[in-house]
Design a protein around this motif. Structure first.
Motif, PDB file in Angstrom:
ATOM      1  N   SER A 125       0.846  -1.188   0.000  1.00 18.34           N
ATOM      2  CA  SER A 125       0.000   0.000   0.000  1.00 18.34           C
ATOM      3  C   SER A 125       0.885   1.242   0.000  1.00 18.34           C
ATOM      4  CB  SER A 125      -0.884   0.003   1.261  1.00 18.34           C
ATOM      5  OG  SER A 125      -1.450   1.290   1.452  1.00 18.34           O
ATOM      6  N   ILE A 126       0.435   2.281  -0.687  1.00 24.50           N
ATOM      7  CA  ILE A 126       1.216   3.529  -0.620  1.00 24.50           C
ATOM      8  C   ILE A 126       0.647   4.455   0.436  1.00 24.50           C
ATOM      9  CG2 ILE A 126       2.064   3.432  -3.009  1.00 24.50           C
ATOM     10  CD1 ILE A 126      -0.035   5.604  -3.701  1.00 24.50           C
ATOM     11  N   GLY A 127      -0.421   4.012   1.118  1.00 21.45           N
ATOM     12  CA  GLY A 127      -0.966   4.847   2.183  1.00 21.45           C
ATOM     13  C   GLY A 127      -2.359   4.379   2.569  1.00 21.45           C
ATOM     14  N   ASP A 128      -2.824   4.898   3.709  1.00 23.24           N
ATOM     15  CA  ASP A 128      -4.118   4.415   4.232  1.00 23.24           C
ATOM     16  C   ASP A 128      -5.255   5.186   3.598  1.00 23.24           C
ATOM     17  OD1 ASP A 128      -2.700   3.862   7.503  1.00 23.24           O
ATOM     18  OD2 ASP A 128      -3.039   2.476   5.834  1.00 23.24           O
ATOM     19  N   TYR A 129      -5.459   4.949   2.314  1.00 21.50           N
ATOM     20  CA  TYR A 129      -6.584   5.569   1.612  1.00 21.50           C
ATOM     21  C   TYR A 129      -6.932   4.663   0.435  1.00 21.50           C
ATOM     22  CZ  TYR A 129      -2.127   7.273  -0.179  1.00 21.50           C
ATOM     23  OH  TYR A 129      -0.807   7.347  -0.567  1.00 21.50           O
ATOM     24  N   VAL A 130      -8.127   4.831  -0.086  1.00 19.26           N
ATOM     25  CA  VAL A 130      -8.586   4.003  -1.195  1.00 19.26           C
ATOM     26  C   VAL A 130      -8.576   4.846  -2.467  1.00 19.26           C
ATOM     27  CG1 VAL A 130     -10.482   2.623  -2.108  1.00 19.26           C
ATOM     28  CG2 VAL A 130     -10.031   2.645   0.352  1.00 19.26           C
ATOM     29  N   LEU A 131      -7.886   4.370  -3.499  1.00 25.27           N
ATOM     30  CA  LEU A 131      -7.846   5.076  -4.782  1.00 25.27           C
ATOM     31  C   LEU A 131      -8.851   4.417  -5.734  1.00 25.27           C
ATOM     32  CD1 LEU A 131      -3.944   5.105  -4.876  1.00 25.27           C
ATOM     33  CD2 LEU A 131      -5.411   7.066  -4.373  1.00 25.27           C
ATOM     34  N   ALA A 132      -8.848   4.865  -6.979  1.00 28.57           N
ATOM     35  CA  ALA A 132      -9.763   4.247  -7.949  1.00 28.57           C
ATOM     36  C   ALA A 132      -9.136   2.989  -8.542  1.00 28.57           C
ATOM     37  CB  ALA A 132     -10.080   5.238  -9.070  1.00 28.57           C
ATOM     38  N   GLY A 133      -7.832   2.862  -8.301  1.00 27.41           N
ATOM     39  CA  GLY A 133      -7.147   1.685  -8.845  1.00 27.41           C
ATOM     40  C   GLY A 133      -5.747   1.607  -8.289  1.00 27.41           C
ATOM     41  N   GLY A 134      -5.056   0.533  -8.655  1.00 29.33           N
ATOM     42  CA  GLY A 134      -3.698   0.339  -8.154  1.00 29.33           C
ATOM     43  C   GLY A 134      -2.627   1.043  -8.957  1.00 29.33           C
ATOM     44  N   GLU A 135      -3.002   1.697 -10.069  1.00 26.80           N
ATOM     45  CA  GLU A 135      -1.990   2.264 -10.986  1.00 26.80           C
ATOM     46  C   GLU A 135      -1.135   3.346 -10.319  1.00 26.80           C
ATOM     47  OE1 GLU A 135      -5.104   1.613 -11.867  1.00 26.80           O
ATOM     48  OE2 GLU A 135      -4.857   0.172 -13.502  1.00 26.80           O
ATOM     49  N   LEU A 136      -1.760   4.233  -9.566  1.00 26.01           N
ATOM     50  CA  LEU A 136      -0.960   5.274  -8.896  1.00 26.01           C
ATOM     51  C   LEU A 136       0.022   4.641  -7.914  1.00 26.01           C
ATOM     52  CD1 LEU A 136      -3.513   8.153  -8.180  1.00 26.01           C
ATOM     53  CD2 LEU A 136      -1.452   8.280  -9.592  1.00 26.01           C
ATOM     54  N   GLY A 137      -0.420   3.596  -7.244  1.00 18.03           N
ATOM     55  CA  GLY A 137       0.481   2.894  -6.330  1.00 18.03           C
ATOM     56  C   GLY A 137       1.658   2.306  -7.078  1.00 18.03           C
ATOM     57  N   ALA A 138       1.392   1.751  -8.260  1.00 22.96           N
ATOM     58  CA  ALA A 138       2.476   1.171  -9.062  1.00 22.96           C
ATOM     59  C   ALA A 138       3.455   2.260  -9.500  1.00 22.96           C
ATOM     60  CB  ALA A 138       1.890   0.461 -10.287  1.00 22.96           C
ATOM     61  N   LEU A 153       5.527   3.286  -6.496  1.00 19.38           N
ATOM     62  CA  LEU A 153       6.494   2.231  -6.173  1.00 19.38           C
ATOM     63  C   LEU A 153       7.643   2.246  -7.175  1.00 19.38           C
ATOM     64  CD1 LEU A 153       5.719  -1.430  -5.179  1.00 19.38           C
ATOM     65  CD2 LEU A 153       7.442  -0.942  -6.925  1.00 19.38           C
ATOM     66  N   MET A 154       7.336   2.367  -8.460  1.00 18.22           N
ATOM     67  CA  MET A 154       8.421   2.344  -9.464  1.00 18.22           C
ATOM     68  C   MET A 154       9.347   3.535  -9.279  1.00 18.22           C
ATOM     69  SD  MET A 154       6.907   0.852 -13.034  1.00 18.22           S
ATOM     70  CE  MET A 154       5.570   1.997 -13.292  1.00 18.22           C
ATOM     71  N   GLU A 155       8.780   4.677  -8.929  1.00 17.93           N
ATOM     72  CA  GLU A 155       9.633   5.843  -8.754  1.00 17.93           C
ATOM     73  C   GLU A 155      10.512   5.716  -7.509  1.00 17.93           C
ATOM     74  OE1 GLU A 155       8.605   9.472 -10.105  1.00 17.93           O
ATOM     75  OE2 GLU A 155       9.605  10.654  -8.561  1.00 17.93           O
ATOM     76  N   THR A 156       9.908   5.301  -6.392  1.00 21.09           N
ATOM     77  CA  THR A 156      10.699   5.207  -5.146  1.00 21.09           C
ATOM     78  C   THR A 156      11.808   4.163  -5.305  1.00 21.09           C
ATOM     79  OG1 THR A 156       9.126   3.580  -4.279  1.00 21.09           O
ATOM     80  CG2 THR A 156       8.816   5.849  -3.585  1.00 21.09           C
ATOM     81  N   VAL A 157      11.514   3.067  -5.999  1.00 18.39           N
ATOM     82  CA  VAL A 157      12.526   2.021  -6.191  1.00 18.39           C
ATOM     83  C   VAL A 157      13.605   2.492  -7.173  1.00 18.39           C
ATOM     84  CG1 VAL A 157      12.888  -0.273  -7.225  1.00 18.39           C
ATOM     85  CG2 VAL A 157      11.022   0.099  -5.583  1.00 18.39           C
ATOM     86  N   THR A 158      13.189   3.083  -8.299  1.00 16.80           N
ATOM     87  CA  THR A 158      14.155   3.472  -9.344  1.00 16.80           C
ATOM     88  C   THR A 158      15.169   4.473  -8.835  1.00 16.80           C
ATOM     89  OG1 THR A 158      12.530   3.025 -11.075  1.00 16.80           O
ATOM     90  CG2 THR A 158      14.381   4.476 -11.658  1.00 16.80           C
ATOM     91  N   ARG A 159      14.727   5.427  -8.023  1.00 15.60           N
ATOM     92  CA  ARG A 159      15.651   6.466  -7.584  1.00 15.60           C
ATOM     93  C   ARG A 159      16.698   5.901  -6.616  1.00 15.60           C
ATOM     94  NH1 ARG A 159      14.750   9.187  -3.364  1.00 15.60           N
ATOM     95  NH2 ARG A 159      15.268  11.208  -4.278  1.00 15.60           N
ATOM     96  N   LEU A 160      16.466   4.682  -6.133  1.00 22.21           N
ATOM     97  CA  LEU A 160      17.443   4.082  -5.207  1.00 22.21           C
ATOM     98  C   LEU A 160      18.497   3.253  -5.935  1.00 22.21           C
ATOM     99  CD1 LEU A 160      14.962   3.029  -2.383  1.00 22.21           C
ATOM    100  CD2 LEU A 160      16.699   4.827  -2.259  1.00 22.21           C
ATOM    101  N   ILE A 161      18.334   3.089  -7.247  1.00 19.83           N
ATOM    102  CA  ILE A 161      19.295   2.285  -8.007  1.00 19.83           C
ATOM    103  C   ILE A 161      20.483   3.181  -8.365  1.00 19.83           C
ATOM    104  CG2 ILE A 161      19.680   0.909 -10.101  1.00 19.83           C
ATOM    105  CD1 ILE A 161      16.640   0.359 -10.087  1.00 19.83           C
TER     106      ILE A 161
END
Ligand code: 9WO
Length: 268
Positions: free
Chosen positions: A141-154, A157-165
């Motif tokens: 989860s990217i936070g305690d809220y409900v979105l319309a879909g999982g795309e924003l979470g994806a 996640l991709m941004e937070t992970v990529t910037r750590l490479i």
């Protein structure tokens, strides 16, 4: 697949809205990571994993209730095709959901060391519970809220992970000096309510994994009680902190007492 550097990540994103990702792949950290070959991002339209001429990805929920639920088979088929294409490449299968483990800097660090991440983006009222139970290796989860879909979470996640490479960010700013790097023990923020109950749709039996009988009973009061108890138990197990802030009825409190006495300690 990008050239084998010290660390690189292949993201496979499964979604019914592939065009959602067009822009973010062409901007910022994701653009840099792709240009530098530290990451590769492949977007997969879930409808291409359906087996009917209408490309059906959802169905009505067993037990009644509003909205539609993501069918399990297209999701299983999409993920299993990806795995079969590279059987020797281990991969984490991440379901983006409000009920998941909170995406903190520490979790992003952990994921940035994986070679392959498959991200499942749900829509509608929910994803058949058997996806979380038998296919996903992680729920995030990217936070305690409900979105319309999982795309924003994806996308997050991709941004937070990529910037750590290593190598993705310029020399003038390294993720290791992030002001947030020191925040990797951030707790969950205040929240209202509890986690969702499990959702199921046809087929009633998927490879022997059956839909709970009560949802096929037509007994709406029993179904309501079962769903509430499942939501309370899931919250108690996965996010007991949420119970401190949730508005609970007398029935809820009685159910929680039964849950606490019937089950081992919550797995935090
Ligand atoms: C819907 C829902 C409603 C009340 C309480 C909890 C709930 N969970 C979900 C849910 O998982 N929905 C599925 C995925 C299908 C509907 C759209 N989805 C979604 C994912 N909404 N919000 C997210 C999400 C993902 C990652 N981090 C935060 C929210």
């Amino acid at each position: 697949m990008p050239a084998c550097g010290p660390r690189s990540v292949l993201f496979d994103v499964i979604t019914i809205f592939p065009e959602f990702f067009t822009s973010i792949l062409e901007h910022g950290v994701l653009k840099r990571g792709r240009a530098g070959e530290q990451i590769e991002i492949r977007i997969h339209d879930l409808r291409e994993a359906t087996d009917d001429r209408h490309h059906t990805v959802d169905d009505r929920p067993f037990g009644g209730g509003p909205g539609m639920v993501f069918k399990p088979e297209p999701v299983f088929r999409a993920v299993e095709r990806l795995k079969e294409a590279a059987p020797n490449e281990p991969c984490r299968v991440v379901l983006l959901t409000p009920q998941g483990r909170l995406l903190t800097q520490a979790v992003a660090e952990e994921l940035s060391r994986e070679k392959r991440l498959v991200l499942i983006c749900g829509r509608y009222e929910g994803v058949d519970e058997r996806v979380a139970e038998h296919l996903a290796t992680d729920e995030i989860s990217i936070g305690d809220y409900v979105l319309a879909g999982g795309e924003l979470g994806a996308a997050v996640l991709m941004e937070t992970v990529t910037r750590l490479i290593p190598g993705v960010l310029g020399n003038d700013s390294s993720a290791g000096q992030d002001s947030f790097a020191a925040f990797d023990n951030l707790g969950a923020s205040e929240t209202q309510g509890i986690l969702d109950c499990p959702h199921y749709t046809r087929p009633a039996d998927l490879r022997g994994w059956k839909v709970p009988e009560v949802l096929l009973s037509g007994n709406h009061e029993e179904i309501r009680r079962w769903r509430r108890r499942q939501a309370l138990e899931k919250t108690w197990r996965k996010r007991p902190d949420l119970l401190e802030c949730a508005s609970l009825s007398e029935e809820d409190r009685e159910m929680l007492e039964e849950i606490r006495h019937a089950a081992p300690e919550p797995q935090l």
